[in-house]
Design an enzyme around this catalytic site. Structure first.
Site, PDB file in Angstrom:
ATOM      1  N   PHE A  33     -34.396  50.917 -84.832  1.00  0.00           N
ATOM      2  CA  PHE A  33     -33.950  51.314 -86.161  1.00  0.00           C
ATOM      3  C   PHE A  33     -34.312  50.203 -87.140  1.00  0.00           C
ATOM      4  CE2 PHE A  33     -30.584  49.084 -83.989  1.00  0.00           C
ATOM      5  CZ  PHE A  33     -30.015  48.267 -84.935  1.00  0.00           C
ATOM      6  N   ARG A  37     -30.565  39.814 -81.863  1.00  0.00           N
ATOM      7  CA  ARG A  37     -29.175  40.173 -81.574  1.00  0.00           C
ATOM      8  C   ARG A  37     -28.818  39.756 -80.152  1.00  0.00           C
ATOM      9  NH1 ARG A  37     -29.391  44.715 -83.748  1.00  0.00           N
ATOM     10  NH2 ARG A  37     -28.669  43.881 -85.738  1.00  0.00           N
ATOM     11  N   HIS A  77     -25.883  52.672 -84.027  1.00  0.00           N
ATOM     12  CA  HIS A  77     -26.963  52.042 -83.256  1.00  0.00           C
ATOM     13  C   HIS A  77     -26.550  50.634 -82.811  1.00  0.00           C
ATOM     14  CE1 HIS A  77     -29.878  55.164 -84.125  1.00  0.00           C
ATOM     15  NE2 HIS A  77     -29.599  55.071 -85.407  1.00  0.00           N
ATOM     16  N   ASP A 106     -24.530  39.969 -89.167  1.00  0.00           N
ATOM     17  CA  ASP A 106     -25.355  40.206 -90.339  1.00  0.00           C
ATOM     18  C   ASP A 106     -26.751  39.832 -89.886  1.00  0.00           C
ATOM     19  OD1 ASP A 106     -25.396  41.150 -93.066  1.00  0.00           O
ATOM     20  OD2 ASP A 106     -26.111  39.164 -93.595  1.00  0.00           O
ATOM     21  N   SER A 107     -27.666  40.725 -90.123  1.00  0.00           N
ATOM     22  CA  SER A 107     -29.010  40.491 -89.633  1.00  0.00           C
ATOM     23  C   SER A 107     -30.021  41.036 -90.621  1.00  0.00           C
ATOM     24  CB  SER A 107     -29.199  41.151 -88.261  1.00  0.00           C
ATOM     25  OG  SER A 107     -28.886  42.522 -88.329  1.00  0.00           O
TER      26      SER A 107
END
EC number: 3.6.1.66
Length: 192
Positions: free
Chosen positions: A149, A178, A11, A68-69
């Site tokens: 997602f 993002r 994704h 990284d989230s």
């Protein structure tokens, strides 16, 4: 220019490709990553993104980006934060959402503020740089929407009444944390 995206999450690969294409980074090819996953033992999004980008660069020899989230909920002191992907003790998105909704069940609407945070690291052998994007909003009371997602079905972006999972992918990709981090990365790449 080629970049390896240090993730096994299909994704994210699609999302990053779509966003960078719209940002007009000329002649950029985003490659998938099939190498080992390093231990993410950093205590910030930036540290974990750098760990992954360094590992991808070391494995491939190609400039690497990694993100990284996670979701930072104010009433939980910023949690789940860097633990978002395994908040329920597993990497099961549905279980993570279910646990978070249960933890916030008695929290009033005005105290459900949250932000998606994304830090993208670029490692190319000479430079290590990070870019951070934040998408403010709140946690919904129930899941809604077929798209996206992770926590998308329970995150309502600021100024909207729809969850991120109810937004069309193009809309989400224009507004998201993002997208904000990738916009900074794209600007950097255009100046190289």
């Amino acid at each position: 220019m080629k970049l390896v995206l240090a993730t096994h999450n299909a994704h994210k690969v699609v999302e990053v490709e779509q966003i960078l294409a719209k940002l007009g980074v000329a002649d950029l090819s985003v490659l998938g990553y099939d190498g080992p996953e390093p231990v993410e033992d950093g205590i910030t999004f930036a540290e974990n993104a750098l760990i992954k980008a360094r590992a991808a660069y070391a494995h491939t020899g190609v400039a690497a980006i990694a993100d990284d989230s996670g979701l930072a909920v104010e009433v939980l002191g910023g949690a789940p934060g860097i633990f978002s992907a395994r908040w329920s003790g597993t990497r099961d998105n549905a279980k993570n959402r279910e646990l978070l909704l249960a933890q916030l069940a008695d929290v009033k609407p005005e105290h459900r503020a949250a932000s998606f945070v994304c830090t993208i690291a670029l490692v190319d052998g000479e430079n290590e740089i990070t870019f951070t994007g934040i998408w403010a909003g709140r946690v919904a009371f129930a899941e809604a929407g077929p798209n996206g997602f992770g926590y998308d079905p329970i995150f309502i972006p600021e100024g909207l009444e729809l969850t991120a999972a109810e937004l069309e992918p193009e809309v989400k990709n224009a507004l998201s944390h993002r997208a904000a981090a990738l916009e900074q990365l794209a600007s950097y790449l255009k100046h190289l």
